[in-house]
Design an enzyme around this catalytic site. Structure first.
Site, PDB file in Angstrom:
ATOM      1  N   GLU A 184      -3.940   1.248  -6.002  1.00 61.19           N
ATOM      2  CA  GLU A 184      -2.980   0.264  -6.478  1.00 61.19           C
ATOM      3  C   GLU A 184      -2.918   0.390  -7.990  1.00 61.19           C
ATOM      4  O   GLU A 184      -3.809   1.004  -8.609  1.00 61.19           O
ATOM      5  CB  GLU A 184      -3.378  -1.137  -6.032  1.00 61.19           C
ATOM      6  CG  GLU A 184      -2.267  -2.171  -6.133  1.00 61.19           C
ATOM      7  CD  GLU A 184      -0.972  -1.734  -5.478  1.00 61.19           C
ATOM      8  OE1 GLU A 184      -0.090  -1.261  -6.233  1.00 61.19           O
ATOM      9  OE2 GLU A 184      -0.848  -1.839  -4.254  1.00 61.19           O
TER      10      GLU A 184
ATOM     11  N   CYS B 190       0.866  -1.173   0.000  1.00 60.21           N
ATOM     12  CA  CYS B 190       0.000   0.000   0.000  1.00 60.21           C
ATOM     13  C   CYS B 190       0.898   1.217   0.000  1.00 60.21           C
ATOM     14  O   CYS B 190       1.640   1.455   0.960  1.00 60.21           O
ATOM     15  CB  CYS B 190      -0.911   0.000   1.231  1.00 60.21           C
ATOM     16  SG  CYS B 190      -2.011   1.438   1.315  1.00 60.21           S
TER      17      CYS B 190
END
Length: 223
Positions: free
Chosen positions: A105, A2
């Site tokens: 992402e 992340c």
């Protein structure tokens, strides 16, 4: 992993949701492009209960002589959390919750272009990432720092990336924070397949300088 996320919940709502006492110097919200090394909203357990505090996103082990003395540690792998020298003490005694609304992402197309996705809880609830924290520095330079714990991706998430942040449900918060005794290791697993929803967003979020609510809006290249 992340590496970027968004947070939109007001601090008073965060404090109520997590039953935490808020600090006076929390980062401003909304922020649709939270990047490494900035201050983020963190819940941790203290002597008087839960506190909602600002922490630097980028864990600094105590032996770093400066903020740039080693790798930037924004994520900590669940599989090695208890073994890595940087994280093993924090894994036992300094776990925290890092607050978000959703995270980003990237995939790549045939030409190698980075295609961003926005990922959030399918039920629309705020996200609590499992994290670890460490105080670093001395005197006026002393600061609290944190990293997001990551796991292998769920099958749904693996279509975008092979890793994902550890996302904890409310019933798991006491165990992760240390209020409910030992056994937090069993929480370090991918979320349920139905936990997350995701959609493509505009490539402008590829820049860490981008801002605004349009960053999380669905994007269709054919439009």
């Amino acid at each position: 992993m992340c590496g970027r996320f968004a947070v939109t919940l007001p601090p008073d709502a965060m404090a109520q949701l997590f039953a935490a006492q808020p600090a006076n110097d929390l980062p401003e919200v909304p922020n649709y492009n939270v990047c490494p090394t900035v201050q983020v909203h963190v819940v941790r357990l203290g002597e008087t209960g839960r506190s909602l505090l600002p922490m630097r996103w980028g864990f600094l082990p105590h032996w770093y002589a400066s903020e740039t003395a080693g790798p930037l540690l924004i994520n900590a792998r669940a599989e090695t959390l208890a073994e890595k020298p940087a994280f093993r003490a924090a894994c036992r005694a300094r776990r925290c919750l890092i607050l978000a609304t959703g995270f980003y992402e990237w995939t790549k197309d045939a030409e190698g272009n980075r295609l961003p996705w926005y990922i959030r809880r399918a039920d629309g609830a705020p996200i609590a990432f499992g994290g670890v924290w460490q105080d670093w520095g001395r005197d006026e330079d002393r600061r609290s720092t944190c990293a997001i714990v990551t796991t292998g991706a769920s099958e749904a998430m693996s279509r975008i990336h092979h890793r994902m942040p550890l996302i904890l449900d409310p019933e798991d918060w006491p165990l992760w924070l240390g209020e409910a005794g030992k056994g937090a290791a069993r929480l370090m697993r991918p979320g349920d397949e139905e936990l997350l929803s995701f959609h493509r967003v505009h490539p402008r979020v590829n820049s860490n300088r981008a801002s605004g609510p349009e960053l999380i809006e669905p994007f269709d290249e054919s439009d």
